[in-house]
Write a protein that holds these residues in place. Sequence first.
Motif, PDB file in Angstrom:
ATOM      1  N   ARG A  37       0.749  -1.181  -0.003  1.00  0.00           N
ATOM      2  CA  ARG A  37      -0.015   0.109  -0.093  1.00  0.00           C
ATOM      3  C   ARG A  37       0.935   1.180  -0.197  1.00  0.00           C
ATOM      4  O   ARG A  37       0.578   2.191  -0.842  1.00  0.00           O
ATOM      5  N   LYS A  38       1.922   1.413   0.838  1.00  0.00           N
ATOM      6  CA  LYS A  38       2.954   2.505   0.949  1.00  0.00           C
ATOM      7  C   LYS A  38       3.501   2.643  -0.580  1.00  0.00           C
ATOM      8  O   LYS A  38       3.600   3.783  -0.913  1.00  0.00           O
ATOM      9  N   GLN A  39       3.886   1.600  -1.263  1.00  0.00           N
ATOM     10  CA  GLN A  39       4.584   1.749  -2.606  1.00  0.00           C
ATOM     11  C   GLN A  39       3.580   2.270  -3.642  1.00  0.00           C
ATOM     12  O   GLN A  39       3.646   3.058  -4.406  1.00  0.00           O
ATOM     13  N   GLU A  40       2.185   1.686  -3.326  1.00  0.00           N
ATOM     14  CA  GLU A  40       1.112   2.310  -4.190  1.00  0.00           C
ATOM     15  C   GLU A  40       0.829   3.804  -4.037  1.00  0.00           C
ATOM     16  O   GLU A  40       0.884   4.464  -5.002  1.00  0.00           O
ATOM     17  N   GLU A  41       0.783   4.178  -2.831  1.00  0.00           N
ATOM     18  CA  GLU A  41       0.382   5.719  -2.560  1.00  0.00           C
ATOM     19  C   GLU A  41       1.742   6.623  -2.983  1.00  0.00           C
ATOM     20  O   GLU A  41       1.446   7.685  -3.602  1.00  0.00           O
ATOM     21  N   ARG A  42       2.985   6.152  -2.607  1.00  0.00           N
ATOM     22  CA  ARG A  42       4.126   6.860  -3.372  1.00  0.00           C
ATOM     23  C   ARG A  42       4.190   6.936  -4.705  1.00  0.00           C
ATOM     24  O   ARG A  42       4.293   8.128  -5.199  1.00  0.00           O
ATOM     25  N   LEU A  43       3.823   5.902  -5.473  1.00  0.00           N
ATOM     26  CA  LEU A  43       3.798   5.886  -6.956  1.00  0.00           C
ATOM     27  C   LEU A  43       2.337   7.018  -7.462  1.00  0.00           C
ATOM     28  O   LEU A  43       2.861   7.789  -8.298  1.00  0.00           O
ATOM     29  N   LYS A  44       1.525   6.706  -6.612  1.00  0.00           N
ATOM     30  CA  LYS A  44       0.522   7.684  -6.978  1.00  0.00           C
ATOM     31  C   LYS A  44       0.890   9.159  -6.979  1.00  0.00           C
ATOM     32  O   LYS A  44       0.473  10.035  -7.712  1.00  0.00           O
ATOM     33  N   ARG A  45       1.308   9.420  -5.637  1.00  0.00           N
ATOM     34  CA  ARG A  45       1.962  10.975  -5.523  1.00  0.00           C
ATOM     35  C   ARG A  45       2.955  11.208  -6.552  1.00  0.00           C
ATOM     36  O   ARG A  45       2.790  12.571  -7.163  1.00  0.00           O
ATOM     37  N   ILE A  46       3.796  10.334  -6.907  1.00  0.00           N
ATOM     38  CA  ILE A  46       4.719  10.660  -8.134  1.00  0.00           C
ATOM     39  C   ILE A  46       4.110  11.072  -9.510  1.00  0.00           C
ATOM     40  O   ILE A  46       4.475  11.934  -9.995  1.00  0.00           O
ATOM     41  N   LEU A  47       3.184  10.150  -9.747  1.00  0.00           N
ATOM     42  CA  LEU A  47       2.565  10.243 -10.996  1.00  0.00           C
ATOM     43  C   LEU A  47       1.517  11.541 -11.137  1.00  0.00           C
ATOM     44  O   LEU A  47       1.427  12.228 -11.962  1.00  0.00           O
ATOM     45  N   SER A  48       0.699  11.756 -10.050  1.00  0.00           N
ATOM     46  CA  SER A  48       0.053  12.793  -9.625  1.00  0.00           C
ATOM     47  C   SER A  48       0.740  14.519 -10.161  1.00  0.00           C
ATOM     48  O   SER A  48       0.327  15.122 -10.573  1.00  0.00           O
ATOM     49  N   ALA A  49       2.160  14.419  -9.321  1.00  0.00           N
ATOM     50  CA  ALA A  49       2.726  15.410  -9.518  1.00  0.00           C
ATOM     51  C   ALA A  49       3.236  15.676 -10.775  1.00  0.00           C
ATOM     52  O   ALA A  49       3.420  16.709 -11.412  1.00  0.00           O
ATOM     53  N   ARG A  50       3.537  14.549 -11.591  1.00  0.00           N
ATOM     54  CA  ARG A  50       4.141  14.684 -12.962  1.00  0.00           C
ATOM     55  C   ARG A  50       3.035  15.158 -13.940  1.00  0.00           C
ATOM     56  O   ARG A  50       3.381  15.959 -14.750  1.00  0.00           O
ATOM     57  N   TYR A  51       1.942  14.687 -13.749  1.00  0.00           N
ATOM     58  CA  TYR A  51       0.967  14.659 -14.900  1.00  0.00           C
ATOM     59  C   TYR A  51       0.031  16.115 -14.362  1.00  0.00           C
ATOM     60  O   TYR A  51      -0.838  16.475 -15.221  1.00  0.00           O
ATOM     61  N   GLY A  52       0.051  16.557 -13.152  1.00  0.00           N
ATOM     62  CA  GLY A  52      -0.612  17.786 -12.641  1.00  0.00           C
ATOM     63  C   GLY A  52      -2.015  17.498 -12.358  1.00  0.00           C
ATOM     64  O   GLY A  52      -2.967  18.312 -12.444  1.00  0.00           O
ATOM     65  N   LYS A  53      -2.606  16.145 -12.027  1.00  0.00           N
ATOM     66  CA  LYS A  53      -3.880  16.054 -11.576  1.00  0.00           C
ATOM     67  C   LYS A  53      -3.813  14.560 -11.031  1.00  0.00           C
ATOM     68  O   LYS A  53      -2.694  13.795 -10.967  1.00  0.00           O
ATOM     69  N   ASP A  54      -5.002  14.118 -10.321  1.00  0.00           N
ATOM     70  CA  ASP A  54      -5.101  12.802  -9.493  1.00  0.00           C
ATOM     71  C   ASP A  54      -4.734  11.907 -10.573  1.00  0.00           C
ATOM     72  O   ASP A  54      -5.536  11.734 -11.776  1.00  0.00           O
ATOM     73  N   VAL A  55      -4.176  10.877 -10.209  1.00  0.00           N
ATOM     74  CA  VAL A  55      -3.927   9.563 -10.712  1.00  0.00           C
ATOM     75  C   VAL A  55      -4.383   8.320 -10.107  1.00  0.00           C
ATOM     76  O   VAL A  55      -4.045   8.135  -8.949  1.00  0.00           O
ATOM     77  N   SER A  56      -5.328   7.570 -10.745  1.00  0.00           N
ATOM     78  CA  SER A  56      -5.657   6.469 -10.121  1.00  0.00           C
ATOM     79  C   SER A  56      -4.919   5.212 -10.762  1.00  0.00           C
ATOM     80  O   SER A  56      -4.504   5.101 -11.928  1.00  0.00           O
ATOM     81  N   VAL A  57      -4.180   4.543  -9.611  1.00  0.00           N
ATOM     82  CA  VAL A  57      -3.280   3.647  -9.879  1.00  0.00           C
ATOM     83  C   VAL A  57      -4.108   1.982  -9.902  1.00  0.00           C
ATOM     84  O   VAL A  57      -4.407   1.698  -8.949  1.00  0.00           O
ATOM     85  N   HIS A  58      -3.850   1.254 -10.894  1.00  0.00           N
ATOM     86  CA  HIS A  58      -4.565  -0.070 -10.970  1.00  0.00           C
ATOM     87  C   HIS A  58      -3.075  -0.970 -11.301  1.00  0.00           C
ATOM     88  O   HIS A  58      -2.656  -0.702 -12.260  1.00  0.00           O
ATOM     89  N   VAL A  59      -2.943  -2.014 -10.271  1.00  0.00           N
ATOM     90  CA  VAL A  59      -1.649  -3.012 -10.464  1.00  0.00           C
ATOM     91  C   VAL A  59      -2.200  -4.049 -10.852  1.00  0.00           C
ATOM     92  O   VAL A  59      -3.052  -4.820 -10.224  1.00  0.00           O
ATOM     93  N   ALA A  60      -1.468  -4.676 -11.864  1.00  0.00           N
ATOM     94  CA  ALA A  60      -1.767  -6.177 -12.611  1.00  0.00           C
ATOM     95  C   ALA A  60      -0.376  -6.999 -12.316  1.00  0.00           C
ATOM     96  O   ALA A  60       0.617  -6.317 -12.396  1.00  0.00           O
TER      97      ALA A  60
END
Length: 271
Positions: free
Chosen positions: A213-236
Motif C-alpha cells: 500500500r505504501k508503494q502504491e501511494e508513493r507511486l500515485k503521488r509521483i504520477l500525480s505530481a508529474r501529470y498535474g492531476k490525480d492519478v488512479s493506480v491499478h496494479v496487475a
Amino acid sequence: MRAVSRESYERAKDRWGALLRQKSARGLDFGEEAFAVADVLRASGQLARSLADSSRAAQDRARLASDVFSPRFSEEMSELVIGLVRDRWADEADIADSVELLGVQSVLAHSDSAGKLGETEGELYRAMRLLAEERDLRITLSDDAVSLARRDALADRVWKKHVGAPALTLIRRAVARAPLPTLAASLTGYVDAAAEIQSKLVASVTAASPLTRKQEERLKRILSARYGKDVSVHVAIDAAAVGGIRIHIGDDVIDATLATRIKGVKDAVIK
C-alpha cells in the motif's frame, strides 16, 4: 466522431448531465434504457438514417423519434432522443454512439451519487484484468454465436456476488456489445469515463509482484505530481516482468522492468 457530431453530443451531454444531477438515483434505469435505445437504432439502418437526415426538417425528425420511442421508454429518455435528433450529425451511427455514451454516464452518475464511483472503477478494472488472464472466459463471453441470455448468465455467475450493481450493469453491457467493440475496449472506456468524472488519469501498472500500500501511494503521488492531476493506480501482476514496473498512462509508457533492461543489453550486444 467528426466535429459536428461531437458538438451535438456535447450539447446533449450537458443537458443530460443537468437532469442526472437531479435524478441520479434513477441512473441505472436510465442507463438500461439508453442501451436499449442504442440497440434499436443500430438494428434499423433505415430508422437511423431518417433520424440523422439533415434534409428533413428538425420537427419531422423529432416527430418520428417521438412516435418510435415515446411509447416504449420513459419521458426523460424520449426527450433525450428527441433532443438529439433535432441536432446535426455527420454520420447516422453517431446518434446511437452518443446515446450509448450517455447511458454509461447515467450508470456512473448513479454510482457517484452513492459515493462509490471509485469502487465501481476498481471493480471494472479488476474485471478487465480477469478477462485478460482467463482466455476461455473471454472467448465465451465474446462469442455472438452463443445466445446473449447464456452469456449474461455466465457474467452473473462470475461477477454478481463480487461487484456492485453499476459495475455489473456495465460488464453485462460490454458482453452484449461484444465482439465489436471487444470486451477490453468497452471496459477500458468505462474505466476511463469513471476516472474522467473524478478528474483523474488512470495508470495501468504491471509488476512482477504485488506492491505494498505504501508503494502504491508513493507511486500515485509521483504520477500525480508529474501529470498535474490525480492519478488512479491499478496494479496487475506479470511474472514475466521479472522486476521493476511498467506503467501505461494515457499515451505514455514508462518501462522500468528488469526484463526490458535485459532485452536492451541483448539488443546492444547483437548490434
